[in-house]
Scaffold this active site. Sequence first.
Site, PDB file in Angstrom:
ATOM      1  N   CYS A   1      -3.399 -12.386  19.889  1.00  0.00           N
ATOM      2  CA  CYS A   1      -3.248 -13.796  20.243  1.00  0.00           C
ATOM      3  C   CYS A   1      -3.572 -14.682  19.047  1.00  0.00           C
ATOM      4  O   CYS A   1      -4.542 -14.436  18.333  1.00  0.00           O
ATOM      5  CB  CYS A   1      -4.203 -14.082  21.409  1.00  0.00           C
TER       6      CYS A   1
ATOM      7  N   HIS B   1      -4.742  -2.245   7.324  1.00  0.00           N
ATOM      8  CA  HIS B   1      -3.888  -3.437   7.376  1.00  0.00           C
ATOM      9  C   HIS B   1      -3.259  -3.681   8.745  1.00  0.00           C
ATOM     10  O   HIS B   1      -2.337  -4.471   8.861  1.00  0.00           O
ATOM     11  CB  HIS B   1      -2.811  -3.359   6.284  1.00  0.00           C
TER      12      HIS B   1
ATOM     13  N   CYS C   1       0.688 -15.122  24.889  1.00  0.00           N
ATOM     14  CA  CYS C   1      -0.501 -14.585  25.540  1.00  0.00           C
ATOM     15  C   CYS C   1      -0.651 -15.282  26.895  1.00  0.00           C
ATOM     16  O   CYS C   1      -0.050 -16.334  27.128  1.00  0.00           O
ATOM     17  CB  CYS C   1      -1.688 -14.894  24.626  1.00  0.00           C
TER      18      CYS C   1
ATOM     19  N   PRO D   1       5.204   9.321  -7.776  1.00  0.00           N
ATOM     20  CA  PRO D   1       6.251   9.600  -8.769  1.00  0.00           C
ATOM     21  C   PRO D   1       6.178   8.677  -9.978  1.00  0.00           C
ATOM     22  O   PRO D   1       6.755   8.980 -11.026  1.00  0.00           O
ATOM     23  CB  PRO D   1       7.565   9.384  -8.000  1.00  0.00           C
TER      24      PRO D   1
ATOM     25  N   GLY E   1       0.737   7.628  -2.756  1.00  0.00           N
ATOM     26  CA  GLY E   1       1.814   6.674  -2.472  1.00  0.00           C
ATOM     27  C   GLY E   1       1.385   5.228  -2.382  1.00  0.00           C
ATOM     28  O   GLY E   1       1.909   4.488  -1.563  1.00  0.00           O
ATOM     29  N   THR E   2       0.447   4.839  -3.239  1.00  0.00           N
ATOM     30  CA  THR E   2       0.084   3.413  -3.271  1.00  0.00           C
ATOM     31  C   THR E   2       0.082   2.922  -4.711  1.00  0.00           C
ATOM     32  O   THR E   2      -0.334   3.645  -5.620  1.00  0.00           O
ATOM     33  CB  THR E   2      -1.284   3.147  -2.611  1.00  0.00           C
ATOM     34  N   SER E   3       0.543   1.666  -4.875  1.00  0.00           N
ATOM     35  CA  SER E   3       0.509   1.065  -6.211  1.00  0.00           C
ATOM     36  C   SER E   3      -0.922   0.652  -6.563  1.00  0.00           C
ATOM     37  O   SER E   3      -1.207   0.346  -7.722  1.00  0.00           O
ATOM     38  CB  SER E   3       1.441  -0.144  -6.269  1.00  0.00           C
TER      39      SER E   3
ATOM     40  N   ASP F   1       2.773   1.501   9.940  1.00  0.00           N
ATOM     41  CA  ASP F   1       3.909   2.112  10.650  1.00  0.00           C
ATOM     42  C   ASP F   1       3.514   3.133  11.721  1.00  0.00           C
ATOM     43  O   ASP F   1       4.364   3.559  12.513  1.00  0.00           O
ATOM     44  CB  ASP F   1       4.911   2.732   9.661  1.00  0.00           C
TER      45      ASP F   1
HETATM   46  P1  OAD Z   1       3.613  -0.456  -2.760  1.00  0.00           P
HETATM   47  O1  OAD Z   1       5.026  -0.686  -2.399  1.00  0.00           O
HETATM   48  O2  OAD Z   1       2.904  -1.471  -3.560  1.00  0.00           O
HETATM   49  O3  OAD Z   1       3.500   0.925  -3.549  1.00  0.00           O
HETATM   50  C1  OAD Z   1       4.140   2.083  -3.109  1.00  0.00           C
HETATM   51  C2  OAD Z   1       3.852   3.196  -4.109  1.00  0.00           C
HETATM   52  O4  OAD Z   1       4.426   4.390  -3.594  1.00  0.00           O
HETATM   53  C3  OAD Z   1       4.453   2.955  -5.502  1.00  0.00           C
HETATM   54  O5  OAD Z   1       3.451   3.162  -6.482  1.00  0.00           O
HETATM   55  C4  OAD Z   1       5.546   4.019  -5.600  1.00  0.00           C
HETATM   56  O6  OAD Z   1       5.705   4.522  -6.927  1.00  0.00           O
HETATM   57  C5  OAD Z   1       5.010   5.094  -4.666  1.00  0.00           C
HETATM   58  N1  OAD Z   1       6.018   5.988  -4.069  1.00  0.00           N
HETATM   59  C6  OAD Z   1       7.330   5.751  -3.826  1.00  0.00           C
HETATM   60  N2  OAD Z   1       7.904   6.806  -3.233  1.00  0.00           N
HETATM   61  C7  OAD Z   1       6.924   7.746  -3.077  1.00  0.00           C
HETATM   62  C8  OAD Z   1       6.879   9.063  -2.507  1.00  0.00           C
HETATM   63  N3  OAD Z   1       7.960   9.622  -1.975  1.00  0.00           N
HETATM   64  N4  OAD Z   1       5.692   9.740  -2.530  1.00  0.00           N
HETATM   65  C9  OAD Z   1       4.592   9.162  -3.067  1.00  0.00           C
HETATM   66  N5  OAD Z   1       4.578   7.928  -3.614  1.00  0.00           N
HETATM   67  C10 OAD Z   1       5.724   7.227  -3.617  1.00  0.00           C
HETATM   68  O7  OAD Z   1       2.839  -0.122  -1.372  1.00  0.00           O
HETATM   69  P2  OAD Z   1       1.270  -0.158  -1.073  1.00  0.00           P
HETATM   70  O8  OAD Z   1       0.484   0.271  -2.243  1.00  0.00           O
HETATM   71  O9  OAD Z   1       1.074   0.547   0.208  1.00  0.00           O
HETATM   72  O10 OAD Z   1       0.239  -5.011   2.934  1.00  0.00           O
HETATM   73  O11 OAD Z   1       1.048  -1.732  -0.852  1.00  0.00           O
HETATM   74  C11 OAD Z   1      -0.207  -2.194  -0.421  1.00  0.00           C
HETATM   75  C12 OAD Z   1      -0.037  -3.324   0.562  1.00  0.00           C
HETATM   76  O12 OAD Z   1       0.794  -4.339  -0.015  1.00  0.00           O
HETATM   77  C13 OAD Z   1       0.673  -2.936   1.842  1.00  0.00           C
HETATM   78  O13 OAD Z   1      -0.177  -2.370   2.803  1.00  0.00           O
HETATM   79  C14 OAD Z   1       1.255  -4.232   2.314  1.00  0.00           C
HETATM   80  C15 OAD Z   1       1.700  -4.841   1.005  1.00  0.00           C
HETATM   81  O14 OAD Z   1       1.691  -6.236   0.957  1.00  0.00           O
HETATM   82  C16 OAD Z   1       0.381  -5.364   4.234  1.00  0.00           C
HETATM   83  O15 OAD Z   1       1.352  -5.090   4.900  1.00  0.00           O
HETATM   84  C17 OAD Z   1      -0.752  -6.104   4.805  1.00  0.00           C
END
Ligand code: OAD
Length: 249
Positions: A129, A121, A149, A215, A188-190, A106
Site C-alpha cells: 500500500c 530489493h 488497497c 562473463p 551475476g552482479t555489476s 524475479d
Molecule cells: P546489473 O545489470 O547491473 O549487472 C548484471 C551483471 O550480470 C553484469 O555484471 C553482467 O556482466 C552479468 N551477467 C550477464 N549475464 C550473465 C550470466 N549469464 N551469468 C553471470 N553473470 C552474468 O544487475 P545487478 O547487479 O543485479 O535494482 O543490479 C543491481 C540492482 O540495480 C538491481 O537489483 C536493480 C537495479 O537497479 C532494483 O530493481 C531495486
Amino acid sequence: MALSAEHEHQLRQASHGSIVALTGAGISAESKVPTFRGADGLWRRYRAEDLATPYAFAADPLTVWEWYDWRRGIIAAALPNAGHHCLRRLELAVGDQFQLITQNVDGLHQRAGTERVLELHGNIWRTRCTGEHHRVELMEQLPELPPCCECGALLRPDIVWFGESLDPGLLDRAFAAATGAALFLVIGTSAVVTPAADLPRLALAQGAFIAEINPEPTILTPIVHLSLRATAGEALPELVDIILDACTQ
Ligand code: OAD
C-alpha cells in the site's frame, strides 16, 4: 573452468565454513530475463527516474504499473536455469550453513526450490500500500491496472526503488551472514548498487574467500580472490561440485 591448484585449495578450505551467495540480474540472464546494465540492459533502454522511483509512481502510476506488468510477463514465461538449480543443490547439501542473498525481484531462486533467500530489493509478485496500511500482499495474478488497497490508496510493486531504504531487518541478516562467511560467491552482479555491493567487501575484510562469477570484469574483480569469466550456468555446476566434494571430506 580451469582453477589453479592454489585457488582450488583455498576454495576447498573455505567450503568447510558458512557459504554465502550474493546474486544479481546476471544469474537470470540465461533464463532470458533482462539485466539492468548489460548490453540489452533495462537501464540502457529506460530511464530509472521515470519507472523506479516513488516520485515516478506518484506522477504516473499507470505507466509504472504497466512497465512492471510487462516485466512480470517475461518472468512468468521464464524458468529457473542451471545457475539457480546449482544454488539449490548447495543449500540441500549444507543446509543452514548456506545463505542466499539476492538483489533479484524475479523469484526464480524460490522457483528452483531455494528456501534460505533474502530478497534485498523486494519481489515483483508482491504489492504494498502507498498509504498508511503498508500491507504486503502476494498476488498470483496481478491486474493490468494498479489496484487499490482496502484503505483506498494505490497498491505499488513491493520493490525497493531508487532513493528508498532497504528493509532494515533483512539488511541486518544479510550483513550478519556476510560477516560470518568463510566462502562468499558473487554471481551475476555489476556490484555497483549499495548496500548490496558492500556485502562482499565486508566478507573480504572478515577473511572470507571471495569468488566472483561473471562473463565481464566488475568493480570487484581487482579485489576478489577468484574471478571466473563465465556465465553462472557454465561455472556453477563445476564450482558447486568442488565445494560439495570438499564438504564431504
Ligand atoms: P546489473 O545489470 O547491473 O549487472 C548484471 C551483471 O550480470 C553484469 O555484471 C553482467 O556482466 C552479468 N551477467 C550477464 N549475464 C550473465 C550470466 N549469464 N551469468 C553471470 N553473470 C552474468 O544487475 P545487478 O547487479 O543485479 O535494482 O543490479 C543491481 C540492482 O540495480 C538491481 O537489483 C536493480 C537495479 O537497479 C532494483 O530493481 C531495486
